[in-house]
Design a protein around this motif. Structure first.
Motif, PDB file in Angstrom:
ATOM      1  N   LEU A  33      27.981  -7.563  10.463  1.00 32.86           N
ATOM      2  CA  LEU A  33      28.182  -6.399   9.607  1.00 32.86           C
ATOM      3  C   LEU A  33      29.427  -6.544   8.743  1.00 32.86           C
ATOM      4  CD1 LEU A  33      27.165  -3.513  12.011  1.00 32.86           C
ATOM      5  CD2 LEU A  33      25.901  -4.407  10.060  1.00 32.86           C
ATOM      6  N   ASP A  34      30.470  -7.162   9.274  1.00 37.11           N
ATOM      7  CA  ASP A  34      31.673  -7.399   8.486  1.00 37.11           C
ATOM      8  C   ASP A  34      31.372  -8.352   7.341  1.00 37.11           C
ATOM      9  OD1 ASP A  34      34.470  -7.076   7.949  1.00 37.11           O
ATOM     10  OD2 ASP A  34      34.764  -9.108   8.746  1.00 37.11           O
ATOM     11  N   LEU A  36      28.474  -8.697   5.880  1.00 43.25           N
ATOM     12  CA  LEU A  36      27.614  -8.014   4.927  1.00 43.25           C
ATOM     13  C   LEU A  36      28.362  -7.010   4.071  1.00 43.25           C
ATOM     14  CD1 LEU A  36      24.419  -7.354   7.061  1.00 43.25           C
ATOM     15  CD2 LEU A  36      24.724  -9.029   5.244  1.00 43.25           C
ATOM     16  N   SER A  37      29.467  -6.498   4.568  1.00 44.62           N
ATOM     17  CA  SER A  37      30.184  -5.469   3.822  1.00 44.62           C
ATOM     18  C   SER A  37      31.469  -5.989   3.190  1.00 44.62           C
ATOM     19  CB  SER A  37      30.513  -4.286   4.734  1.00 44.62           C
ATOM     20  OG  SER A  37      31.396  -4.700   5.760  1.00 44.62           O
ATOM     21  N   ALA A  41      29.979  -9.682  -0.617  1.00 47.49           N
ATOM     22  CA  ALA A  41      28.680  -9.487   0.018  1.00 47.49           C
ATOM     23  C   ALA A  41      27.639  -9.010  -0.987  1.00 47.49           C
ATOM     24  CB  ALA A  41      28.796  -8.481   1.146  1.00 47.49           C
TER      25      ALA A  41
END
Length: 64
Positions: A33-34, A36-37, A41
């Motif tokens: 998630l890190d 992707l954000s 990203a």
């Protein structure tokens, strides 16, 4: 009827096993998630953030 000491050790064993099994899964999900954000990203992050420095009287390289 179960012995309270045996029940307590069973609960401790189950808690330890759940921590050992879920810890790496949570760490991997956090890393994904890190990623992707992050600023780069999904094609985002093309422009730099606007910055100002009140101590020198400049903003984005221009004096004011």
């Amino acid at each position: 009827m179960l012995d309270p000491a045996a029940l307590q050790s069973g609960v401790r064993l189950a808690a330890s096993a759940s921590i050992l099994l879920t810890g790496p899964v949570v760490a991997a999900a956090d890393a994904i998630l890190d990623g992707l954000s992050g600023p780069d990203a999904l094609g985002g992050g093309g422009t730099p953030e606007r910055t100002s420095n009140p101590a020198t009287g400049t903003a984005d390289g221009y004096e004011y």
